[in-house]
Design a protein around this motif. Structure first.
Motif, mmCIF file in Angstrom:
data_model
loop_
_atom_site.group_PDB
_atom_site.id
_atom_site.type_symbol
_atom_site.label_atom_id
_atom_site.label_comp_id
_atom_site.label_asym_id
_atom_site.label_seq_id
_atom_site.Cartn_x
_atom_site.Cartn_y
_atom_site.Cartn_z
ATOM 1 N N ILE A 80 0.829 -1.207 0.000
ATOM 2 C CA ILE A 80 0.000 0.000 0.000
ATOM 3 C C ILE A 80 0.861 1.254 0.000
ATOM 4 C CG2 ILE A 80 -1.933 -1.105 1.206
ATOM 5 C CD1 ILE A 80 -0.948 0.277 3.787
ATOM 6 N N GLU A 81 0.269 2.321 -0.529
ATOM 7 C CA GLU A 81 0.805 3.666 -0.384
ATOM 8 C C GLU A 81 -0.294 4.529 0.210
ATOM 9 O OE1 GLU A 81 2.308 4.989 -4.122
ATOM 10 O OE2 GLU A 81 4.135 3.778 -3.987
ATOM 11 N N SER A 82 0.078 5.551 0.952
ATOM 12 C CA SER A 82 -0.896 6.310 1.746
ATOM 13 C C SER A 82 -1.966 6.995 0.903
ATOM 14 C CB SER A 82 -0.171 7.364 2.585
ATOM 15 O OG SER A 82 0.577 8.239 1.753
ATOM 16 N N ASN A 83 -1.660 7.332 -0.343
ATOM 17 C CA ASN A 83 -2.621 8.069 -1.164
ATOM 18 C C ASN A 83 -3.350 7.179 -2.167
ATOM 19 O OD1 ASN A 83 -0.390 7.523 -2.714
ATOM 20 N ND2 ASN A 83 -0.383 9.500 -3.768
ATOM 21 N N MET A 84 -3.304 5.873 -1.985
ATOM 22 C CA MET A 84 -3.935 4.959 -2.924
ATOM 23 C C MET A 84 -4.868 4.009 -2.196
ATOM 24 S SD MET A 84 -0.705 3.958 -5.378
ATOM 25 C CE MET A 84 -1.743 2.974 -6.457
ATOM 26 N N ILE A 85 -5.935 3.601 -2.873
ATOM 27 C CA ILE A 85 -6.855 2.616 -2.315
ATOM 28 C C ILE A 85 -6.502 1.220 -2.817
ATOM 29 C CG2 ILE A 85 -9.258 1.860 -2.232
ATOM 30 C CD1 ILE A 85 -10.114 4.759 -2.361
ATOM 31 N N GLU A 86 -6.245 1.111 -4.106
ATOM 32 C CA GLU A 86 -5.874 -0.171 -4.678
ATOM 33 C C GLU A 86 -4.462 -0.554 -4.233
ATOM 34 O OE1 GLU A 86 -7.459 -2.407 -6.608
ATOM 35 O OE2 GLU A 86 -9.328 -1.282 -6.506
ATOM 36 N N PRO A 87 -4.173 -1.843 -4.110
ATOM 37 C CA PRO A 87 -2.810 -2.254 -3.763
ATOM 38 C C PRO A 87 -1.831 -1.877 -4.867
ATOM 39 C CG PRO A 87 -4.131 -4.146 -4.434
ATOM 40 C CD PRO A 87 -5.078 -2.989 -4.293
ATOM 41 N N CYS A 88 -0.580 -1.629 -4.493
ATOM 42 C CA CYS A 88 0.446 -1.257 -5.461
ATOM 43 C C CYS A 88 0.961 -2.506 -6.169
ATOM 44 C CB CYS A 88 1.615 -0.570 -4.759
ATOM 45 S SG CYS A 88 1.152 0.869 -3.798
ATOM 46 N N ASP A 89 1.002 -2.442 -7.479
ATOM 47 C CA ASP A 89 1.533 -3.557 -8.262
ATOM 48 C C ASP A 89 3.029 -3.333 -8.449
ATOM 49 O OD1 ASP A 89 1.956 -5.717 -9.846
ATOM 50 O OD2 ASP A 89 0.853 -4.960 -11.587
ATOM 51 N N VAL A 90 3.782 -3.596 -7.379
ATOM 52 C CA VAL A 90 5.227 -3.384 -7.398
ATOM 53 C C VAL A 90 5.925 -4.667 -6.956
ATOM 54 C CG1 VAL A 90 5.048 -0.918 -6.940
ATOM 55 C CG2 VAL A 90 5.226 -2.525 -5.022
ATOM 56 N N SER A 91 7.187 -4.772 -7.295
ATOM 57 C CA SER A 91 7.971 -5.917 -6.851
ATOM 58 C C SER A 91 8.424 -5.706 -5.406
ATOM 59 C CB SER A 91 9.191 -6.106 -7.754
ATOM 60 O OG SER A 91 8.787 -6.344 -9.093
ATOM 61 N N ALA A 92 8.743 -6.781 -4.746
ATOM 62 C CA ALA A 92 9.264 -6.685 -3.388
ATOM 63 C C ALA A 92 10.605 -5.953 -3.404
ATOM 64 C CB ALA A 92 9.436 -8.077 -2.794
ATOM 65 N N SER A 93 10.884 -5.220 -2.326
ATOM 66 C CA SER A 93 12.182 -4.565 -2.204
ATOM 67 C C SER A 93 13.283 -5.622 -2.240
ATOM 68 C CB SER A 93 12.248 -3.784 -0.893
ATOM 69 O OG SER A 93 11.285 -2.740 -0.879
ATOM 70 N N ALA A 94 14.458 -5.207 -2.674
ATOM 71 C CA ALA A 94 15.571 -6.155 -2.845
ATOM 72 C C ALA A 94 15.844 -6.949 -1.573
ATOM 73 C CB ALA A 94 16.817 -5.390 -3.270
ATOM 74 N N ARG A 95 15.690 -6.294 -0.425
ATOM 75 C CA ARG A 95 15.969 -6.958 0.856
ATOM 76 C C ARG A 95 15.054 -8.151 1.094
ATOM 77 N NH1 ARG A 95 16.128 -3.667 6.617
ATOM 78 N NH2 ARG A 95 15.807 -5.418 8.027
ATOM 79 N N TYR A 96 13.858 -8.153 0.453
ATOM 80 C CA TYR A 96 12.868 -9.189 0.743
ATOM 81 C C TYR A 96 12.704 -10.203 -0.374
ATOM 82 C CZ TYR A 96 11.819 -5.420 3.985
ATOM 83 O OH TYR A 96 11.936 -4.427 4.914
ATOM 84 N N LEU A 97 13.511 -10.111 -1.403
ATOM 85 C CA LEU A 97 13.403 -11.068 -2.506
ATOM 86 C C LEU A 97 13.666 -12.497 -2.026
ATOM 87 C CD1 LEU A 97 15.176 -9.092 -5.386
ATOM 88 C CD2 LEU A 97 12.718 -9.471 -5.068
#
Length: 313
Positions: free
Chosen positions: A41-58
């Motif tokens: 999520i991002e604070s200004n969005m309702i729909e979930p963000c279609d982004v990849s996981a941060s490198a630390r969490y791959l």
């Protein structure tokens, strides 16, 4: 609920202890045979963000939700954290769980304005610490049968045993936590080297922890913080105050002589640092129970997540 699916709400693009814990949960649920995804999520969005996981969490190999419509389903279990309580009334037609990782951050950021929403809409509360358990059952007023422990574990890199090398009179600290309380102590203990843990890779963190004698943390301890455990597992002696989770022996099981009620008790704090540096290997033995508990956290986390998932089966 054979077709249940878990969604773990997580801020997009943030790398810190909380998001890492959310990815650990998602990864563990999948290994247990459940369907589980991240919900960025991002604070200004309702729909979930279609982004990849941060490198630390791959390394956790997680997938993520791409639309709210797939999440809003009676077979969905959505796991919010205390930093995402604004989203509780937004995502509906699902089972809602709240995971208390950081009590203080919730209080500071919300002034507890949404406690009624939490009490009315959350079916199950997960707590990362004894500190959170007492807050949820006593302050929020949640029945104990609706509260379940699901803690966390530190990275494997901090659990690797290395040959003991010559320790130096180095005191490590996190400048983002409790720095103002530490300043007068740093000024009075020029005989030790103070090293701030900031801007370092995990490899560099462990390198410092394996040559240092002390890690000191006078922050708020809003949950069971990772760095004190990482330092302890690398062989450092840990000194804390008695704020937040550090006040609970269940969360930070170290002898009381290494915990300070008053952070301005400079003479005794300096004396504690001196004792550790002069008697390091004797003092190090005082942390055996702490290290034993930390060493079992990954195994316990797996069992905690399994028990949590079975709550909805």
């Amino acid at each position: 609920m054979n077709d249940i699916k878990f969604y773990n709400v997580c801020p997009a693009g943030i790398e810190s202890g909380g998001p890492e814990l959310a990815h650990q949960m998602c990864n563990t649920l999948v290994r247990l045979g459940y369907k589980a995804q991240m919900y960025y999520i991002e604070s200004n969005m309702i729909e979930p963000c279609d982004v990849s996981a941060s490198a630390r969490y791959l390394k956790y190999n997680t997938e993520h939700a791409k639309s709210m419509s797939e999440v809003e389903d009676e077979s969905s279990i959505v796991i919010f954290n205390e930093a995402a309580t604004d989203w509780i009334p937004i995502i509906n037609n699902c089972h809602k769980v709240l995971w208390w990782m950081s009590v203080d951050n919730y209080i500071i950021n919300t002034q507890e304005r949404d406690l009624d929403i939490i009490r009315n809409q959350i079916e199950l509360h997960l707590v990362q610490s004894a500190y959170a358990y007492h807050y949820v059952t006593e302050r929020v007023g949640i029945s104990k049968d609706k509260v379940m422990y699901v803690s966390d574990y530190i990275g494997d890199i901090y659990r690797i045993k290395l040959p003991e090398i010559q320790r130096q009179n180095i005191v490590l600290y996190n400048p983002k936590k409790g720095l103002e309380a530490l300043r007068p102590i740093i000024e009075k203990t020029s005989w030790v080297k103070w090293v701030p843990l900031i801007g370092l890779s995990e490899e560099d963190m462990t390198a410092y922890m394996h040559i240092s004698k002390v890690y000191i943390d006078f922050g708020n301890h809003p949950g069971k913080d990772r760095i004190p455990r990482e330092a302890a597992m690398c062989g450092c002696c840990v000194i804390t105050n008695k704020r937040g989770s550090a006040a609970y022996y269940e969360d930070v099981p170290i002898p009381d002589r290494y915990k300070f009620e008053a952070e301005n008790d400079i003479d005794n704090i300096q004396g504690c640092i001196r004792y550790i540096c002069d008697n390091f290997y004797e003092a190090q033995c005082d942390y055996d129970e702490y290290r034993r508990k930390i060493s079992r956290e990954k195994e316990i986390f797996y069992e905690d997540v399994k028990k949590f998932a079975e709550f909805f089966v």
